[in-house]
Design a protein around this motif. Structure first.
Motif, PDB file in Angstrom:
ATOM      1  N   ARG A 159       0.810  -1.212   0.000  1.00 51.53           N
ATOM      2  CA  ARG A 159       0.000   0.000   0.000  1.00 51.53           C
ATOM      3  C   ARG A 159       0.846   1.266   0.000  1.00 51.53           C
ATOM      4  O   ARG A 159       0.293   2.369  -0.013  1.00 51.53           O
ATOM      5  N   PHE A 160       2.160   1.144   0.028  1.00 56.42           N
ATOM      6  CA  PHE A 160       3.043   2.300   0.050  1.00 56.42           C
ATOM      7  C   PHE A 160       3.760   2.449  -1.291  1.00 56.42           C
ATOM      8  O   PHE A 160       4.203   1.469  -1.887  1.00 56.42           O
ATOM      9  N   THR A 161       3.891   3.701  -1.739  1.00 56.45           N
ATOM     10  CA  THR A 161       4.586   4.022  -2.981  1.00 56.45           C
ATOM     11  C   THR A 161       5.651   5.078  -2.700  1.00 56.45           C
ATOM     12  O   THR A 161       5.349   6.109  -2.076  1.00 56.45           O
ATOM     13  N   LYS A 236      -5.870   8.613   0.161  1.00 54.91           N
ATOM     14  CA  LYS A 236      -4.426   8.488   0.215  1.00 54.91           C
ATOM     15  C   LYS A 236      -3.865   9.528   1.178  1.00 54.91           C
ATOM     16  O   LYS A 236      -4.487  10.560   1.436  1.00 54.91           O
ATOM     17  N   ALA A 237      -2.655   9.264   1.670  1.00 56.75           N
ATOM     18  CA  ALA A 237      -1.914  10.226   2.476  1.00 56.75           C
ATOM     19  C   ALA A 237      -0.480  10.247   1.993  1.00 56.75           C
ATOM     20  O   ALA A 237       0.080   9.198   1.652  1.00 56.75           O
ATOM     21  N   GLY A 238       0.110  11.442   1.948  1.00 54.04           N
ATOM     22  CA  GLY A 238       1.467  11.561   1.432  1.00 54.04           C
ATOM     23  C   GLY A 238       2.322  12.491   2.260  1.00 54.04           C
ATOM     24  O   GLY A 238       1.830  13.462   2.853  1.00 54.04           O
ATOM     25  N   ILE A 239       3.611  12.184   2.321  1.00 58.57           N
ATOM     26  CA  ILE A 239       4.605  13.008   3.002  1.00 58.57           C
ATOM     27  C   ILE A 239       5.807  13.130   2.083  1.00 58.57           C
ATOM     28  O   ILE A 239       6.212  12.153   1.442  1.00 58.57           O
ATOM     29  N   PHE A 272      -3.520  14.900   2.438  1.00 56.73           N
ATOM     30  CA  PHE A 272      -4.502  13.856   2.204  1.00 56.73           C
ATOM     31  C   PHE A 272      -5.089  14.077   0.817  1.00 56.73           C
ATOM     32  O   PHE A 272      -5.289  15.220   0.394  1.00 56.73           O
ATOM     33  N   SER A 273      -5.358  12.974   0.146  1.00 56.45           N
ATOM     34  CA  SER A 273      -5.989  13.017  -1.176  1.00 56.45           C
ATOM     35  C   SER A 273      -7.212  12.113  -1.149  1.00 56.45           C
ATOM     36  O   SER A 273      -7.077  10.896  -0.926  1.00 56.45           O
ATOM     37  N   TYR A 274      -8.376  12.696  -1.365  1.00 61.39           N
ATOM     38  CA  TYR A 274      -9.628  11.943  -1.327  1.00 61.39           C
ATOM     39  C   TYR A 274     -10.278  11.997  -2.706  1.00 61.39           C
ATOM     40  O   TYR A 274     -10.505  13.077  -3.243  1.00 61.39           O
ATOM     41  N   GLN A 275     -10.544  10.825  -3.274  1.00 60.95           N
ATOM     42  CA  GLN A 275     -11.108  10.722  -4.614  1.00 60.95           C
ATOM     43  C   GLN A 275     -12.430   9.944  -4.550  1.00 60.95           C
ATOM     44  O   GLN A 275     -12.454   8.730  -4.746  1.00 60.95           O
ATOM     45  N   PRO A 276     -13.544  10.643  -4.282  1.00 63.74           N
ATOM     46  CA  PRO A 276     -14.822   9.945  -4.153  1.00 63.74           C
ATOM     47  C   PRO A 276     -15.331   9.378  -5.461  1.00 63.74           C
ATOM     48  O   PRO A 276     -16.081   8.406  -5.482  1.00 63.74           O
ATOM     49  N   THR A 277     -14.948   9.999  -6.577  1.00 67.54           N
ATOM     50  CA  THR A 277     -15.321   9.521  -7.912  1.00 67.54           C
ATOM     51  C   THR A 277     -14.081   9.567  -8.796  1.00 67.54           C
ATOM     52  O   THR A 277     -13.115  10.279  -8.483  1.00 67.54           O
ATOM     53  N   PRO A 278     -14.068   8.848  -9.914  1.00 66.60           N
ATOM     54  CA  PRO A 278     -12.882   8.861 -10.776  1.00 66.60           C
ATOM     55  C   PRO A 278     -12.529  10.234 -11.330  1.00 66.60           C
ATOM     56  O   PRO A 278     -11.378  10.462 -11.717  1.00 66.60           O
ATOM     57  N   TRP A 279     -13.484  11.162 -11.377  1.00 62.50           N
ATOM     58  CA  TRP A 279     -13.221  12.465 -11.994  1.00 62.50           C
ATOM     59  C   TRP A 279     -13.013  13.593 -10.995  1.00 62.50           C
ATOM     60  O   TRP A 279     -12.769  14.730 -11.379  1.00 62.50           O
ATOM     61  N   ASN A 281     -10.994  14.917  -7.297  1.00 60.49           N
ATOM     62  CA  ASN A 281      -9.957  14.678  -6.305  1.00 60.49           C
ATOM     63  C   ASN A 281      -9.876  15.883  -5.378  1.00 60.49           C
ATOM     64  O   ASN A 281      -9.757  17.022  -5.839  1.00 60.49           O
ATOM     65  N   VAL A 282      -9.959  15.633  -4.078  1.00 59.83           N
ATOM     66  CA  VAL A 282      -9.894  16.697  -3.077  1.00 59.83           C
ATOM     67  C   VAL A 282      -8.589  16.567  -2.311  1.00 59.83           C
ATOM     68  O   VAL A 282      -8.259  15.478  -1.801  1.00 59.83           O
ATOM     69  N   LEU A 283      -7.820  17.658  -2.236  1.00 55.66           N
ATOM     70  CA  LEU A 283      -6.518  17.677  -1.569  1.00 55.66           C
ATOM     71  C   LEU A 283      -6.573  18.585  -0.357  1.00 55.66           C
ATOM     72  O   LEU A 283      -7.177  19.671  -0.404  1.00 55.66           O
ATOM     73  N   ALA A 284      -5.925  18.176   0.722  1.00 53.23           N
ATOM     74  CA  ALA A 284      -5.857  18.991   1.933  1.00 53.23           C
ATOM     75  C   ALA A 284      -4.475  18.836   2.555  1.00 53.23           C
ATOM     76  O   ALA A 284      -3.946  17.722   2.641  1.00 53.23           O
ATOM     77  N   GLY A 285      -3.893  19.964   2.976  1.00 53.87           N
ATOM     78  CA  GLY A 285      -2.569  19.941   3.586  1.00 53.87           C
ATOM     79  C   GLY A 285      -1.593  20.785   2.788  1.00 53.87           C
ATOM     80  O   GLY A 285      -1.876  21.930   2.445  1.00 53.87           O
ATOM     81  N   ARG A 286      -0.442  20.213   2.495  1.00 52.24           N
ATOM     82  CA  ARG A 286       0.592  20.872   1.674  1.00 52.24           C
ATOM     83  C   ARG A 286       0.908  19.945   0.514  1.00 52.24           C
ATOM     84  O   ARG A 286       1.339  18.801   0.720  1.00 52.24           O
ATOM     85  N   PHE A 287       0.719  20.433  -0.711  1.00 52.41           N
ATOM     86  CA  PHE A 287       0.765  19.554  -1.872  1.00 52.41           C
ATOM     87  C   PHE A 287       1.273  20.310  -3.087  1.00 52.41           C
ATOM     88  O   PHE A 287       1.453  21.542  -3.054  1.00 52.41           O
ATOM     89  N   ASP A 288       1.495  19.565  -4.188  1.00 49.80           N
ATOM     90  CA  ASP A 288       1.960  20.170  -5.433  1.00 49.80           C
ATOM     91  C   ASP A 288       0.953  21.182  -5.960  1.00 49.80           C
ATOM     92  O   ASP A 288      -0.266  21.074  -5.720  1.00 49.80           O
ATOM     93  N   ASN A 289       1.449  22.163  -6.706  1.00 49.39           N
ATOM     94  CA  ASN A 289       0.602  23.160  -7.342  1.00 49.39           C
ATOM     95  C   ASN A 289      -0.482  22.468  -8.168  1.00 49.39           C
ATOM     96  O   ASN A 289      -0.177  21.753  -9.122  1.00 49.39           O
ATOM     97  N   PRO A 290      -1.756  22.650  -7.838  1.00 51.12           N
ATOM     98  CA  PRO A 290      -2.819  21.932  -8.549  1.00 51.12           C
ATOM     99  C   PRO A 290      -3.288  22.612  -9.824  1.00 51.12           C
ATOM    100  O   PRO A 290      -4.179  22.086 -10.496  1.00 51.12           O
ATOM    101  N   PHE A 291      -2.720  23.769 -10.164  1.00 52.16           N
ATOM    102  CA  PHE A 291      -3.192  24.536 -11.302  1.00 52.16           C
ATOM    103  C   PHE A 291      -2.341  24.281 -12.554  1.00 52.16           C
ATOM    104  O   PHE A 291      -1.156  23.958 -12.468  1.00 52.16           O
TER     105      PHE A 291
END
Length: 603
Positions: A159-161, A236-239, A272-279, A281-291
């Motif tokens: 489960r880890f990448t 998912k969760a990432g560090i 944290f990355s939450y993907q309730p549907t395939p299309w 994705n909700v991100l919370a915390g500190r993450f890559d530029n989503p734009f």
């Protein structure tokens, strides 16, 4: 009957051309399929022969065995034994068939055209040997690729990448011979409680930027490592950790040297990355530029703190069109809760935010043409500084009411204003009171951004990418800036920190254009690209704290071109060279060229 199909195209005279080479296991499996099919046909022919309907063809078996030798499946010695055995068995079948079949009987399913081969019989020993050979090679491949023993590791390990990258750079910073040598470093002035701008009480030179001293062979590196855990099917969760000289937001590059001292490692990502549907994705915390953007606005190393929702969905009515977008809320700077610390009355204050919204579409026109475009609006709220209430620093006050409006990070170029309204000491002569000053932004930034990209193919073989971006600060208003209680300052007037309205120059516009020939992101050995770009960014077109730190050594008020090339020397490993030549748009001469030679790896 088995039909051998030949590829059409150039070949040596008199030689037959077979399908493209496969791996050893694949080739063996293909041979096994042919032999098994021939075996079934052979059994049918043998039955028919036993009934007096046909006689087998001896040369076909010999040709097949010779082909197995050529492919390396069996040895020549084994082949000789098999041919002898096949000849004996064929003779026996012919003899049995001759006692039952009428004279002149035809062979059933005989070859009807060139390329057809009739396989009447394959000995059992051949089939057994091929089966054992395939089994051995498949098992060896399974062990080499770690799919033979799926339960070797605990379930949680799968489960880890892990992901990361490494870059080593040799950098040259070359400054123009005519550059001014007194460009103020406002970021340095804001440190240490402010800088005394009163020349009557402070004879020390104000902090300045290096604009004349070249820097050769500046060895630098960047190292990043991240881990992502699949908590559930949707969550998912990432560090991520990264190098860096300091905690600035735009660069994770560290400089070598320092007496071989160990280097800093920073928490670069936590999300944290939450993907309730395939299309969605909700991100919370500190993450890559989503734009979808370039370094005209946001540095490639920039990570964003906050909350973002991204969607990407293909149109059901047209599978070649994909819609995408991002909505985000990002805190940039919080005011200090206990401010001022030495006063019973607390100022409080507003949080500095960035609100972002982007919508776009990607259209695959045909096999060689894809276009992608987006429109975005970025609203930086509460960034503009204001003049404080009267501040009697001479009486022992250690801070003024708007000190917390000073930016935590600046690169240079944006128009600023003085934040402190310093009261003169009545016990001193006029002009004899020290004035340790802090500076904040003179404008808010509400950015309209247009970004486009076109991928195509030149001469039916070379990839070509065209990139373009335009930004305008809709909050730019010179009249409003000069009507404020504190006049704006910038680097246009090289003889004084404060500029008059006649001297003042700025602007709200910026754009970037780039042409890339070759693979945009080389990741396989031999792939390459070459690109040429031009960038133009007026002083207040965007926030100077967040964009590219290499072009003009960061910030705004810069124009020039970028020349780069890259070549992949191995999988996910490439050499690159970039030459960035930039100069000021307004103000004293400040020409800066940067050369970067790099070795990059991604894993």
């Amino acid at each position: 009957m088995i039909r051998k199909t030949h590829r059409r195209g150039p070949r040596h005279a008199g030689a037959r051309t077979f399908a493209p080479p496969l791996s050893r296991v694949s080739a063996t499996l293909l041979t096994l399929g042919l032999v098994c099919a021939g075996s079934v046909q052979a059994q049918s022919l043998e039955t028919q022969a036993a009934a007096g309907k046909a006689a087998p063809t001896e040369s076909t078996v010999i040709n097949l065995i010779n082909l197995l030798v050529k492919r390396g499946v069996i040895t020549q010695a084994n082949a000789n034994d098999l041919i002898r055995e096949a000849q004996e068995e064929t003779a026996q079948v012919k003899a049995a068939s001759a006692t039952r079949a009428p004279a002149g009987a035809a062979v059933v399913n005989a070859p009807t055209q060139p390329g057809d081969v009739a396989v009447p019989y394959v000995p059992q020993v051949v089939r057994d040997q091929i089966r054992d050979q395939v089994k051995q090679e498949v098992v060896a491949q399974a062990k080499a690729e770690n799919w033979a023993l799926p339960n070797t590791f605990p379930d949680w390990v799968s489960r880890f990448t892990l992901d990361g990258d490494l870059r080593v750079r040799d950098e040259y910073r070359l400054f123009g011979a005519r550059n001014a040598n007194n460009v103020t470093n406002f970021m340095a002035m804001n440190q240490g409680g402010g800088f005394d701008v009163n020349s009557n009480t402070n004879s020390v030179q104000a902090p300045t930027l290096n604009t004349t001293g070249n820097r050769n062979n500046l060895e630098r590196f960047r190292a990043r490592l991240g881990v992502t855990a699949q908590l559930s099917e949707q969550l998912k969760a990432g560090i991520g950790l990264a190098s860096g000289n300091d905690n600035g937001p735009v660069s994770t590059t560290a400089t070598a040297g320092g007496g071989f001292s160990k280097k800093n490692i920073w928490l670069n990502k936590a999300f944290f990355s939450y993907q309730p549907t395939p299309w969605l994705n909700v991100l919370a915390g500190r993450f890559d530029n989503p734009f979808f953007s370039s370094d005209l606005l946001f540095s490639n190393d920039l990570e964003m703190d906050g909350l973002a929702a991204r969607f990407e969905r293909t149109l059901p009515s047209n599978r070649d069109v994909t819609l995408f977008g991002t909505l985000g809320l990002f805190p940039i700077q919080y005011t200090v809760d206990n401010f001022p610390s030495n006063s019973v009355q607390k100022v409080g204050g507003d949080t500095k935010w960035m609100l972002g919204a982007q919508f776009g579409a990607k259209w695959k026109i045909d096999e060689h043409n894809t276009v992608k475009g987006a429109i975005a609006y970025y609203d930086f709220q509460n960034l503009r500084g204001t003049l404080s209430s009267p501040c009697a620093l001479y009486a022992g006050v250690t801070s003024c009411s708007t000190d917390n409006e000073a930016p935590t990070f600046m690169q240079g170029g944006n128009t600023l204003l003085a934040l402190r309204n310093i009261v003169q000491n009545p016990n001193l002569a006029p002009g004899a009171t020290p004035e340790p000053q802090l500076f904040g932004l003179a404008y808010n930034y509400r950015l309209l951004d247009l970004k486009g990209q076109w991928d195509t193919v030149v001469a039916n073989r070379l990839k070509l990418r065209l990139d373009g971006e335009y930004v305008r600060n809709l909050a730019y208003n010179e009249d409003k800036a000069f009507s404020a209680a504190s006049l704006p300052v910038n680097n246009y007037d090289s003889t004084s920190i404060n500029a008059t309205r006649n001297d003042y120059r700025s602007g709200p516009n910026g754009y970037f254009a780039k042409v890339t020939l070759g693979e945009p992101e080389p990741n396989s050995k031999g792939q390459w690209n070459f690109s040429l770009g031009y960038k133009y960014l007026q002083p207040d077109a965007t926030l100077d704290a967040l964009n590219d730190p290499d072009f003009h050594l960061g910030g705004t008020n810069a124009r020039g071109y970028i020349l780069s090339a890259a070549y992949a020397v191995a999988r996910d490993t490439w050499l690159s060279a970039r030459y960035l030549s930039a100069r000021e748009i307004y103000g004293p001469p400040e020409s800066i060229d940067v050369l970067q030679l790099e070795l990059n790896a991604r894993f």
